[in-house]
Motif scaffolding. Structure first.
Motif, PDB file in Angstrom:
ATOM      1  N   MET A 185      46.509  20.870  45.912  1.00  0.00           N
ATOM      2  CA  MET A 185      45.555  20.336  44.914  1.00  0.00           C
ATOM      3  C   MET A 185      46.241  21.628  44.467  1.00  0.00           C
ATOM      4  SD  MET A 185      43.400  23.723  47.769  1.00  0.00           S
ATOM      5  CE  MET A 185      42.302  23.813  46.120  1.00  0.00           C
ATOM      6  N   PRO A 186      45.646  21.931  42.855  1.00  0.00           N
ATOM      7  CA  PRO A 186      46.840  22.614  41.676  1.00  0.00           C
ATOM      8  C   PRO A 186      46.929  23.671  42.378  1.00  0.00           C
ATOM      9  CG  PRO A 186      44.310  21.341  40.651  1.00  0.00           C
ATOM     10  CD  PRO A 186      43.981  20.880  42.380  1.00  0.00           C
ATOM     11  N   VAL A 187      47.425  24.787  41.750  1.00  0.00           N
ATOM     12  CA  VAL A 187      46.892  25.942  41.451  1.00  0.00           C
ATOM     13  C   VAL A 187      47.022  27.116  40.499  1.00  0.00           C
ATOM     14  CG1 VAL A 187      48.284  28.459  42.929  1.00  0.00           C
ATOM     15  CG2 VAL A 187      47.800  26.376  44.247  1.00  0.00           C
ATOM     16  N   GLY A 188      46.109  27.575  39.960  1.00  0.00           N
ATOM     17  CA  GLY A 188      46.505  28.448  38.599  1.00  0.00           C
ATOM     18  C   GLY A 188      46.290  29.661  39.223  1.00  0.00           C
ATOM     19  N   ASN A 189      44.856  30.222  39.091  1.00  0.00           N
ATOM     20  CA  ASN A 189      44.288  31.900  39.258  1.00  0.00           C
ATOM     21  C   ASN A 189      44.273  32.143  41.480  1.00  0.00           C
ATOM     22  OD1 ASN A 189      43.907  33.864  38.563  1.00  0.00           O
ATOM     23  ND2 ASN A 189      42.508  34.313  38.437  1.00  0.00           N
ATOM     24  N   ALA A 190      45.013  31.088  42.045  1.00  0.00           N
ATOM     25  CA  ALA A 190      45.043  30.672  43.044  1.00  0.00           C
ATOM     26  C   ALA A 190      44.073  30.911  44.133  1.00  0.00           C
ATOM     27  CB  ALA A 190      45.820  31.093  43.765  1.00  0.00           C
ATOM     28  N   GLY A 191      42.517  30.923  43.399  1.00  0.00           N
ATOM     29  CA  GLY A 191      41.196  31.066  44.016  1.00  0.00           C
ATOM     30  C   GLY A 191      40.648  29.761  45.067  1.00  0.00           C
ATOM     31  N   ASN A 192      41.162  28.768  43.875  1.00  0.00           N
ATOM     32  CA  ASN A 192      40.717  27.493  45.367  1.00  0.00           C
ATOM     33  C   ASN A 192      41.665  27.275  46.345  1.00  0.00           C
ATOM     34  OD1 ASN A 192      38.345  26.065  45.231  1.00  0.00           O
ATOM     35  ND2 ASN A 192      39.660  24.069  44.220  1.00  0.00           N
ATOM     36  N   ILE A 193      42.415  27.629  46.141  1.00  0.00           N
ATOM     37  CA  ILE A 193      44.011  27.558  47.749  1.00  0.00           C
ATOM     38  C   ILE A 193      43.070  28.080  48.739  1.00  0.00           C
ATOM     39  CG2 ILE A 193      45.761  28.770  47.155  1.00  0.00           C
ATOM     40  CD1 ILE A 193      46.820  26.515  48.036  1.00  0.00           C
ATOM     41  N   THR A 194      43.223  29.544  48.366  1.00  0.00           N
ATOM     42  CA  THR A 194      42.381  30.702  49.071  1.00  0.00           C
ATOM     43  C   THR A 194      40.974  30.461  49.824  1.00  0.00           C
ATOM     44  OG1 THR A 194      43.403  32.363  47.843  1.00  0.00           O
ATOM     45  CG2 THR A 194      41.446  33.684  49.370  1.00  0.00           C
ATOM     46  N   LYS A 208      33.901  22.497  64.193  1.00  0.00           N
ATOM     47  CA  LYS A 208      33.765  21.245  63.360  1.00  0.00           C
ATOM     48  C   LYS A 208      34.479  20.368  63.294  1.00  0.00           C
ATOM     49  CE  LYS A 208      29.081  21.809  61.649  1.00  0.00           C
ATOM     50  NZ  LYS A 208      28.325  21.012  61.459  1.00  0.00           N
ATOM     51  N   ALA A 209      35.566  21.039  63.800  1.00  0.00           N
ATOM     52  CA  ALA A 209      37.445  19.716  62.769  1.00  0.00           C
ATOM     53  C   ALA A 209      38.026  20.468  64.074  1.00  0.00           C
ATOM     54  CB  ALA A 209      37.684  20.652  61.713  1.00  0.00           C
ATOM     55  N   GLU A 210      38.804  19.778  64.998  1.00  0.00           N
ATOM     56  CA  GLU A 210      40.158  19.554  65.617  1.00  0.00           C
ATOM     57  C   GLU A 210      40.653  20.455  65.501  1.00  0.00           C
ATOM     58  OE1 GLU A 210      40.087  16.311  67.795  1.00  0.00           O
ATOM     59  OE2 GLU A 210      37.425  16.133  68.843  1.00  0.00           O
ATOM     60  N   ARG A 211      41.650  20.203  64.119  1.00  0.00           N
ATOM     61  CA  ARG A 211      42.418  20.661  63.268  1.00  0.00           C
ATOM     62  C   ARG A 211      42.789  21.823  62.136  1.00  0.00           C
ATOM     63  NH1 ARG A 211      45.394  14.376  61.806  1.00  0.00           N
ATOM     64  NH2 ARG A 211      43.647  14.345  60.861  1.00  0.00           N
ATOM     65  N   LEU A 212      43.724  21.952  61.565  1.00  0.00           N
ATOM     66  CA  LEU A 212      44.057  22.323  60.836  1.00  0.00           C
ATOM     67  C   LEU A 212      44.762  21.518  59.939  1.00  0.00           C
ATOM     68  CD1 LEU A 212      43.257  25.912  61.678  1.00  0.00           C
ATOM     69  CD2 LEU A 212      41.781  25.303  60.301  1.00  0.00           C
ATOM     70  N   PRO A 213      44.622  21.710  57.850  1.00  0.00           N
ATOM     71  CA  PRO A 213      45.565  21.212  57.090  1.00  0.00           C
ATOM     72  C   PRO A 213      46.685  21.649  56.692  1.00  0.00           C
ATOM     73  CG  PRO A 213      43.343  21.583  56.403  1.00  0.00           C
ATOM     74  CD  PRO A 213      42.947  21.598  57.417  1.00  0.00           C
ATOM     75  N   LYS A 214      47.302  20.794  57.137  1.00  0.00           N
ATOM     76  CA  LYS A 214      48.586  21.918  56.214  1.00  0.00           C
ATOM     77  C   LYS A 214      48.537  21.911  54.568  1.00  0.00           C
ATOM     78  CE  LYS A 214      52.686  20.525  58.874  1.00  0.00           C
ATOM     79  NZ  LYS A 214      52.101  20.496  60.060  1.00  0.00           N
ATOM     80  N   MET A 215      48.350  22.862  53.449  1.00  0.00           N
ATOM     81  CA  MET A 215      47.987  22.924  52.549  1.00  0.00           C
ATOM     82  C   MET A 215      48.494  23.079  51.780  1.00  0.00           C
ATOM     83  SD  MET A 215      44.878  23.552  53.092  1.00  0.00           S
ATOM     84  CE  MET A 215      44.206  24.642  51.483  1.00  0.00           C
ATOM     85  N   LEU A 216      48.894  21.850  50.685  1.00  0.00           N
ATOM     86  CA  LEU A 216      49.960  21.792  49.563  1.00  0.00           C
ATOM     87  C   LEU A 216      49.379  22.317  48.663  1.00  0.00           C
ATOM     88  CD1 LEU A 216      51.016  18.410  50.673  1.00  0.00           C
ATOM     89  CD2 LEU A 216      52.667  20.582  51.552  1.00  0.00           C
ATOM     90  N   GLY A 217      49.759  23.180  47.629  1.00  0.00           N
ATOM     91  CA  GLY A 217      49.672  23.885  45.745  1.00  0.00           C
ATOM     92  C   GLY A 217      50.686  23.395  45.112  1.00  0.00           C
ATOM     93  N   PHE A 218      50.303  23.365  44.312  1.00  0.00           N
ATOM     94  CA  PHE A 218      51.033  22.524  42.864  1.00  0.00           C
ATOM     95  C   PHE A 218      50.222  22.995  42.122  1.00  0.00           C
ATOM     96  CE2 PHE A 218      50.843  19.270  46.121  1.00  0.00           C
ATOM     97  CZ  PHE A 218      51.980  19.474  45.867  1.00  0.00           C
ATOM     98  N   GLN A 219      51.539  24.234  41.514  1.00  0.00           N
ATOM     99  CA  GLN A 219      52.075  24.723  39.929  1.00  0.00           C
ATOM    100  C   GLN A 219      52.517  24.284  39.004  1.00  0.00           C
ATOM    101  OE1 GLN A 219      53.360  28.737  41.398  1.00  0.00           O
ATOM    102  NE2 GLN A 219      50.831  29.276  40.208  1.00  0.00           N
ATOM    103  N   ALA A 220      51.839  24.595  37.667  1.00  0.00           N
ATOM    104  CA  ALA A 220      53.330  23.870  36.677  1.00  0.00           C
ATOM    105  C   ALA A 220      54.400  24.286  36.606  1.00  0.00           C
ATOM    106  CB  ALA A 220      52.753  23.631  35.286  1.00  0.00           C
ATOM    107  N   ALA A 221      55.635  23.559  36.353  1.00  0.00           N
ATOM    108  CA  ALA A 221      56.497  23.997  36.368  1.00  0.00           C
ATOM    109  C   ALA A 221      57.448  25.366  35.479  1.00  0.00           C
ATOM    110  CB  ALA A 221      57.984  23.207  35.726  1.00  0.00           C
ATOM    111  N   GLN A 222      56.649  25.436  34.433  1.00  0.00           N
ATOM    112  CA  GLN A 222      57.039  26.533  33.452  1.00  0.00           C
ATOM    113  C   GLN A 222      55.858  27.361  33.796  1.00  0.00           C
ATOM    114  OE1 GLN A 222      59.441  26.514  31.677  1.00  0.00           O
ATOM    115  NE2 GLN A 222      60.320  24.827  32.228  1.00  0.00           N
ATOM    116  N   ALA A 223      54.556  27.021  34.618  1.00  0.00           N
ATOM    117  CA  ALA A 223      53.608  28.567  34.981  1.00  0.00           C
ATOM    118  C   ALA A 223      53.517  28.548  36.808  1.00  0.00           C
ATOM    119  CB  ALA A 223      52.565  27.945  34.608  1.00  0.00           C
TER     120      ALA A 223
END
Ligand code: PLP
Length: 353
Positions: A185-194, A208-223
């Motif tokens: 997911m994209p990361v800006g103010n970082a609320g959504n990844i949280t 409800k799930a047997e495992r957890l995903p690895k969370m991948l966040g992406f910011q813009a290079a100049q931000a």
């Protein structure tokens, strides 16, 4: 059963009671669409799923959090709500405040908000104030004002926002039947990844799930403050929804990254715009530039051999492309071909290779 919105559907997981008036526009239940052509282009046997959050009522994921935040504000007797916004929070706050008949005041960075988002906030009757300064400055002003005055803050610093947004993770698991290996997911103010990480953990804890995903966040290079480890005074990117130099949920995002053994990386504006066009042309999904950052990030990581073949990756496409028509037309060179009303002339294009 007809969908009634995220609070009725996930009530047991949300901080609401029988006394909470539910302010809803029937947000949530967005489709999880398997990428088909796109997988071929990136050349790996990843299974990529795209969660099209642009199909929420105000066309971004912000509605999931706003239904809870505004419902709780009404329960607590608020008369007015306020937020700072790169655009989508203001559109969502304005719509839900209209539904709840609350006053809504939004601060946006002057000259920097995408046309569709501005039109939404104005149409829904919010008081839209364009501040001479960037998002980070606008948020500081909102924090200071809402601390001292009887106006509720509905930025993602409001914990009810994140409670609502975590339902996106529930839906991913409900739709797939399991948690993906990776979630991007994209990361800006970082609320959504949280919020997503909280959602995945809660579902995991309830079995409800047997495992957890690895969370991948992406910011813009100049931000990319989280990637670089310091605030950015003058963030720059075409992806205005993630043009943020000092994310409010910075530490929580790092925690999501580290606990999940994922990563937060950056992608260039060129990479974002390529993914933006690829999604539109190969998958039929028109998203706003920030949303394409998640896909750009997957492409970049895949090139470096990051993924185990056969992995399942869910990308959150956070907002609709119609939000920002200027960027779309600018990228595509935006003019239709003018023809006379003649069959012959039109047939030249019909048979064009
Ligand atoms: C708000 C937003 C983001 C960033 O989400 P954060 O919670 O601020 O990290 C990304 N894309 C779109 C379309 C948004 O509206």
């Amino acid at each position: 059963m007809i969908w009634q919105g995220v609070i009725p559907h996930y009530r047991a997981y949300l901080p609401v009671t029988s006394k909470t008036p539910i302010i809803t526009l029937k947000e949530g239940n967005t489709p999880l669409i398997e990428a088909t052509s796109f997988n071929e282009v990136i050349g790996n046997d990843l299974r990529i799923y795209l969660k099209y959050e642009g199909l929420n009522p105000t066309s971004s994921f912000k509605d999931r959090g706003m239904t809870v935040a505004i419902s709780k504000s009404v329960e607590d007797g608020a008369q007015a709500v306020m937020c700072a916004s790169t655009g989508n929070t203001s559109a969502s706050a304005a719509a839900y405040a209209a539904k709840a008949r609350l006053r809504c005041i939004v601060l946006v960075p002057k000259g920097e908000i995408a046309l569709g988002k501005l039109a939404q906030a104005l149409m829904h009757g919010a008081k839209v104030l364009a501040v001479d300064g960037n998002f980070d400055k606008a948020l500081q002003l909102v924090r200071d004002i809402t601390e001292k005055h009887p106006v509720h803050l509905v930025n993602s610093l409001n914990p009810y926002r994140l409670e609502g947004q975590k339902t996106g993770a529930f839906e991913v698991i409900d739709h797939l039947g399991f948690a993906p290996d990776y979630q991007a997911m994209p990361v800006g103010n970082a609320g959504n990844i949280t919020a997503y990480w909280k959602g995945y953990k809660e579902y995991y804890d309830c079995g409800k799930a047997e495992r957890l995903p690895k969370m991948l966040g992406f910011q813009a290079a100049q931000a990319a403050p989280i990637v670089l480890g310091h605030t950015i005074e003058e963030p720059q990117t075409v992806a205005s929804a993630i043009k943020i130099g000092n994310p409010a949920s910075w530490r929580a995002a790092e925690k999501a990254r580290d606990e999940s053994k994922g990563l937060i990386g950056y992608v260039s504006d060129d990479e974002i715009l390529q993914a933006y066009q690829m999604l539109a042309k190969l998958e039929g999904l028109f998203v706003e530039p920030a949303s394409a950052a998640s896909v750009a990030g997957i492409i970049k990581l895949n090139r470096s051999g990051y993924f185990k073949p056969g992995s399942t990756v869910v990308c959150i496409l956070t907002g609709h492309g119609l939000k920002d028509p200027d960027t779309a037309l600018g990228e595509i060179g935006g003019e239709p071909i003018t023809v006379s009303a003649s069959e012959d002339e039109i047939l030249e294009y019909v048979y064009e290779a």
